[in-house]
Design an enzyme around this catalytic site. Structure first.
Site, mmCIF file in Angstrom:
data_model
loop_
_atom_site.group_PDB
_atom_site.id
_atom_site.type_symbol
_atom_site.label_atom_id
_atom_site.label_comp_id
_atom_site.label_asym_id
_atom_site.label_seq_id
_atom_site.Cartn_x
_atom_site.Cartn_y
_atom_site.Cartn_z
ATOM 1 C CD GLU A 170 -2.172 1.764 2.538
ATOM 2 O OE1 GLU A 170 -2.124 3.017 2.616
ATOM 3 O OE2 GLU A 170 -2.404 1.027 3.504
ATOM 4 C CB CYS A 203 -2.168 6.363 2.419
ATOM 5 S SG CYS A 203 -3.236 5.161 3.229
ATOM 6 C CD GLU A 212 0.311 10.551 -0.080
ATOM 7 O OE1 GLU A 212 -0.677 10.009 0.437
ATOM 8 O OE2 GLU A 212 1.379 9.936 -0.303
#
Length: 495
Positions: free
Chosen positions: A263, A297, A395
Site C-alpha cells: 500500500e 494515505c 502527495e
C-alpha cells in the site's frame, strides 16, 4: 522553548514495553539504543534498544521454526486466539490510544478511533479463519478428479508506517495469523511502542512463542529491510509506505520471488459536482482532508469543485476548518494534534508556496503554530488552485486544503486520473447516474461516493498503478497470506 509534558497515566503499565519481542521473550539489551520522542513536545518518551540484523535473523529463525507447528493448528484454535486478542485490545483501548497519541501526536479522540478500528480486524479475521474454502473441479479427463486447498504462505514480514501505528499492524497481522502464518513486525522507529503493546497482548491472548515477533530499530532500518526481503525464510512481505521505498523493497524481494503486497503513495482526488448536498459534503470533506492532520494515505489531496458552487462551498468549508481545535493530543477538547516532524511541515509549506505563486487565492493562511509546539501547523485553505500546481502531482500529507475549479465531467475525470497513483478517490453528487459513471471512469482502487470515511475491516482496501497492489481487509484479505494448491487424483474408476 520548552513545552508542557503530558505523560499519560496508564491503568496497565505493562503495555509500555522497551525491547524486542522474539520467540516469546522480551529482549531489552543491545549494543546501541535510540530515542522515541513525543512529536507534540519533542521530549523523549522512551529509550529502546536499537537492534541490528543479528536480532532480526534470530526473529526470522524463531518465526520459521514456529511456523512448522503453527500452520498445523486448527482454524478453530486460531480463531479463538484472535478473538481473545480482540477482547484484550478493547479492554485496554484507552491505554493503547494514549500510547498512539504519545508517540504519534494525533489527538486522543482520533487515537481511540484508530484502536477500535484496528481491533475490528482481529474480530473479522477470527471469523474468516474458519472460512478458507477450496473448490472441486471435474477435469476434462473423466478418470481424474481435482480439488484446491488454501494453505498459509509461510513467514510474513510486516513493515509498518508511523501514521497509524496500531491499525496498520492489525490490518496486516490479523489475516496472516488467521491463515496460519507467523509474522515478524518491523515498526517505524518513530512509533514502535504501539506494536510492542500489541505483542504483549498477543502473548496474553495465547499465541505460542515465535508466532509473533517485533524487532524495533532505527539505525539499522535499511539493513533489516534487506534481510526481510531477501531471506529465503520469509515467504511474503507486506509494506505500507512511500512508492519510492516500495519499489526498492520490490526489487529486493524479487531475489527470492516471494509474495508481496504494497500500500504505497496516494494522491486522492475529490470531485464535487454542482448538485452535491452542500452541508453534508462539507462535513465529509472536512473528515477526509483533516483526519490525522492530513497525514493519511487516503485523505483528500486535490479538491475539484464545480465552478458554479466553489465560492459557496469554500466559504462553508473555511468556517468548519476555523472550528478545529489544535493542541497537544492529551488536552481536553483538542480535535487535531501535531504533525509527525519538521519535514512534514516543510512539505506543506513548499506545496502552499508553489500554489500561491501560481495564482491561488488564500482563504485561510494557516501556518506554523510554534506557541503550541515544534510540529504544529494550522490548516491552510486555498481556492482557484491551478491544475498544474505541484500539489496535484505530489502527495502533500499534511493540512493543506487545495480547491481547483472545473466545468465539465470529462474535464474533471481527466484531472483526477492524471497521476501515477491510484489508491483512493471521492465523488460527491446527488445524481446516482453521475456517481456511477464517474466511479467507473476513475483509475483508482477505491472510490468513495458521498462519504469521506470508508475504511472498514469488512471492505477491500487496496490501490492500483504506483499505489501498489494486494487487498487488505474483507473476505479477500486473507488470500494474500495463502497459496492455492491443486490436488489431482487420477484413474478414478466409475462404479
Amino acid at each position: 522553548m520548552g513545552f508542557q509534558s503530558f505523560k499519560p497515566t496508564f491503568r496497565n503499565e505493562d503495555l509500555v514495553r522497551r525491547g524486542a519481542y522474539i520467540n516469546g521473550e522480551w529482549i531489552t539489551s543491545a549494543k546501541e539504543s535510540f530515542n522515541v520522542t513525543d512529536p507534540a513536545t519533542d521530549q523523549v518518551i522512551a529509550e529502546l534498544p536499537d537492534f541490528d540484523s543479528g536480532e532480526a535473523e534470530a526473529a526470522l529463525k524463531a518465526a520459521h521454526a514456529s511456523f512448522q507447528s503453527y500452520k498445523k493448528t486448527s482454524p478453530t484454535q486460531r480463531s479463538e486466539w484472535l478473538r481473545n486478542l480482540y477482547d484484550l485490545i478493547m479492554e485496554n483501548a484507552e491505554d493503547l490510544a494514549a500510547i498512539v497519541t504519545w508517540e504519534n501526536g494525533k489527538s486522543l479522540r482520533e487515537a481511540l478511533v484508530e484502536i477500535r478500528y484496528g481491533a475490528t480486524f482481529f474480530k473479522w479475521f477470527s471469523e474468516e479463519a474458519l472460512r478458507l474454502y477450496g473448490t472441486t473441479i471435474q477435469p476434462s479427463n473423466p478418470g481424474n478428479r481435482a480439488f484446491t486447498i488454501r494453505q498459509p504462505v509461510g513467514v510474513c514480514a510486516l513493515i509498518c508506517p508511523w501514521n497509524f501505528p496500531n491499525a496498520m499492524i492489525s490490518r496486516k497481522a490479523a489475516p496472516a495469523l488467521a491463515a496460519g502464518c507467523t509474522v515478524i513486525i518491523k515498526p517505524d522507529p518513530q512509533t514502535p511502542l504501539s506494536s510492542l503493546a500489541l505483542a504483549h497482548l498477543a502473548e496474553k491472548a495465547g499465541f505460542p512463542p515465535g508466532v509473533i515477533n517485533v524487532v524495533p530499530t532505527s539505525k539499522y532500518t535499511k539493513d533489516i529491510g534487506v534481510l526481510l526481503c531477501e531471506s529465503s525464510l520469509v515467504r511474503k512481505v507486506s509494506f505500507t509506505g512511500s512508492t519510492a521505498v516500495g519499489k526498492i523493497l520490490m526489487q529486493q524481494a524479487a531475489s527470492t520471488v516471494k509474495k508481496v503486497s504494497f500500500e504505497l503513495g496516494g494522491n486522492a482526488p475529490v470531485i464535487i459536482m454542482g448538485d452535491a448536498d452542500m452541508e453534508k459534503t462539507v462535513e465529509e470533506v472536512l473528515a477526509t482532508k483533516f483526519r490525522g492532520m492530513g497525514q493519511t494515505c487516503i485523505c483528500a489531496n486535490r479538491l475539484y469543485v464545480h465552478r458554479s458552487i466553489i465560492d459557496d462551498f469554500s466559504s462553508r468549508l473555511v468556517k468548519k476548518v476555523e472550528g478545529l481545535k489544535l493542541g497537544n493530543g492529551f488536552q481536553e477538547g483538542v480535535t487535531h494534534g501535531s504533525l509527525i516532524n519538521n519535514a512534514a511541515i516543510e512539505k506543506v509549506e513548499r506545496h502552499a508556496k508553489d500554489a500561491i505563486e501560481r495564482g491561488a487565492k488564500v482563504l485561510l493562511p494557516g501556518g506554523r503554530a510554534p506557541e503550541l509546539g515544534p510540529h504544529f501547523y494550522s490548516p491552510t485553505v486555498l481556492s482557484d488552485v491551478k491544475p498544474d500546481s505541484v500539489l496535484t502531482r505530489e502527495e502533500t500529507f499534511g493540512p493543506l486544503c487545495a480547491m481547483i475549479p472545473f466545468d465539465t465531467v470529462e474535464e474533471v475525470v481527466g484531472y483526477a486520473n492524471d497521476t501515477q497513483y491510484g489508491l483512493a478517490s471521492y465523488v460527491f453528487s446527488e445524481n446516482i447516474k453521475t456517481v456511477y459513471s464517474i466511479a467507473e471512469a476513475l483509475d483508482f482502487g477505491m472510490v468513495a461516493c458521498n462519504t469521506g470515511l470508508f475504511s472498514d475491516s469488512m471492505v477491500p482496501f487496496g490501490g492500483i498503478k504506483e499505489s501498489g497492489f494486494g487487498i487488505e481487509g474483507s473476505l479477500h484479505g486473507i488470500n494474500d497470506y495463502t497459496v492455492l494448491k491443486t490436488v489431482t487424483i487420477g484413474n478414478v474408476p466409475t462404479l
